[in-house]
Design an enzyme around this catalytic site. Structure first.
Site, PDB file in Angstrom:
ATOM      1  N   ASP A  74       0.809  -1.226   0.000  1.00 58.58           N
ATOM      2  CA  ASP A  74       0.000   0.000   0.000  1.00 58.58           C
ATOM      3  C   ASP A  74       0.840   1.274   0.000  1.00 58.58           C
ATOM      4  O   ASP A  74       0.362   2.323   0.427  1.00 58.58           O
ATOM      5  CB  ASP A  74      -0.923   0.006   1.226  1.00 58.58           C
ATOM      6  CG  ASP A  74      -0.136   0.013   2.531  1.00 58.58           C
ATOM      7  OD1 ASP A  74       1.079  -0.206   2.482  1.00 58.58           O
ATOM      8  OD2 ASP A  74      -0.745   0.239   3.587  1.00 58.58           O
ATOM      9  N   GLU A  75       2.071   1.205  -0.470  1.00 56.54           N
ATOM     10  CA  GLU A  75       2.921   2.392  -0.415  1.00 56.54           C
ATOM     11  C   GLU A  75       3.904   2.398  -1.580  1.00 56.54           C
ATOM     12  O   GLU A  75       4.443   1.352  -1.949  1.00 56.54           O
ATOM     13  CB  GLU A  75       3.680   2.427   0.909  1.00 56.54           C
ATOM     14  CG  GLU A  75       4.398   3.740   1.163  1.00 56.54           C
ATOM     15  CD  GLU A  75       4.887   3.849   2.602  1.00 56.54           C
ATOM     16  OE1 GLU A  75       5.508   4.879   2.924  1.00 56.54           O
ATOM     17  OE2 GLU A  75       4.657   2.912   3.394  1.00 56.54           O
TER      18      GLU A  75
END
Length: 330
Positions: A74-75
């Site tokens: 998620d990054e």
């Protein structure tokens, strides 16, 4: 909402911002989280879904930006140096992700990865923070040094012992004191980080050097046969994943945590890389027998390291919840 396992030793994977206000946090025992926030909805983690959503999100990101460094499910860091209007482009990107995937993102934009990362964390969820280096220094001068990536809890404690409890104090400290305490390389690097100075580029590939499986048991295992069966099962599942992604590795390792929390690791490097489940399982079981756990076992794990792609051309790459973060150096 709290995401956690269901066993008596389950821990919290993550929690919504509403639950965090009750003191619930990642890695906390799930039983304690239930006491702190009994009205929360508890859900089991679903990593297959997380991976699928991550893949869709990163595909949208790559449609807009050429250089993308994924650092987790998620990054990601994005190099925006070729865009005419980075802010407008990123607002459009966030809107596209929300429309197509249904999730929100927090965005940080800065002149280097360090600023972008801290900015992306500053106003979650759904933040959009743009900072120069000077603005970052001013905004976070009163923050603890541990806010900055690369300054871990142990280093922060050593800094506190020197009276350096804020980033502003660390940035203004006498370099000789830092060099004397931490050595020339780390001492100077800590001060550069406190001043938000960073020269690392955005790399397109995320290098995966190992993959592992581990399991914490609801009841400690004291039977050798049970330990061997579990370890073999995990080794076979791990190798199935490696083969599916065209990866193999030479170093086989195990992790054993006893009932008194003593944690032991053992590893052996083979002559050639492998993703053969029988080979990895046999080596893992040999390592377990050689260690011969002296007490009941709380956790077992198996790892294959030194991964390379199927072609053998070097380290394997991987395209990697919370609300996702896009840390965007420009």
């Amino acid at each position: 909402m709290v995401v956690s396992g269901t066993g008596p030793r389950a821990v919290v994977t993550t929690a919504s911002y509403e639950a965090r206000r009750f003191g619930v946090g990642s890695a906390m025992p799930a039983a304690r989280a239930r006491r702190l926030c009994p009205q929360a909805v508890f859900l089991p983690p679903d990593f297959q879904t997380y991976r699928e959503v991550s893949k869709r999100m990163m595909a949208i990101v790559r449609r807009q930006v050429e250089h993308v460094e994924v650092v987790g499910l998620d990054e990601a860091y994005l190099d925006l140096s070729g865009l005419f209007s980075p802010r407008a482009a990123m607002r459009r990107l966030v809107a596209e992700i929300a429309d197509e995937v249904g999730i929100t993102c927090s965005v940080g934009i800065g002149e280097n990865k360090l600023i972008a990362k801290v900015a992306s964390d500053a106003e979650k969820p759904a933040g959009f923070v743009v900072l120069t280096r000077e603005q970052a220094c001013a905004r976070f001068a009163a923050a603890r040094p541990g806010l900055v990536p690369g300054i871990g809890p142990k280093t922060a404690a050593k800094l506190e012992a020197l009276g350096l409890t804020t980033l502003g104090a660390l940035a203004a400290a006498d370099e000789r004191v830092l060099v004397e305490r931490f050595g020339p390389n780390l001492g100077r690097d800590l001060q550069r980080r406190a001043r938000f100075e960073h020269a690392g580029p955005v790399s397109n590939a995320r290098k995966v050097v190992s993959e592992s499986r581990e399991r914490t048991f609801d009841t400690d295992l004291g039977n050798e046969g049970e330990m061997r069966a579990v370890l073999r099962e995990m080794a076979l599942a791990l190798c199935e994943s490696l083969a599916r992604h065209g990866r193999s590795g030479r170093t086989i390792g195990i992790k054993v945590r006893l009932d008194n929390w003593t944690t032991v690791t053992r590893a052996h490097t083979l002559a050639a890389p492998t993703c053969d489940g029988e080979v990895v399982a046999a080596e893992a079981l040999r390592l377990l027998a050689a260690y011969a756990p002296p007490r009941p076992v709380r956790l077992l794990g198996v790892r294959v390291a030194g991964l390379q792609s199927e072609e053998g051309s070097g380290p394997a790459g991987e395209v990697g919840g919370r609300a996702p973060q896009l840390a965007l150096p420009v």
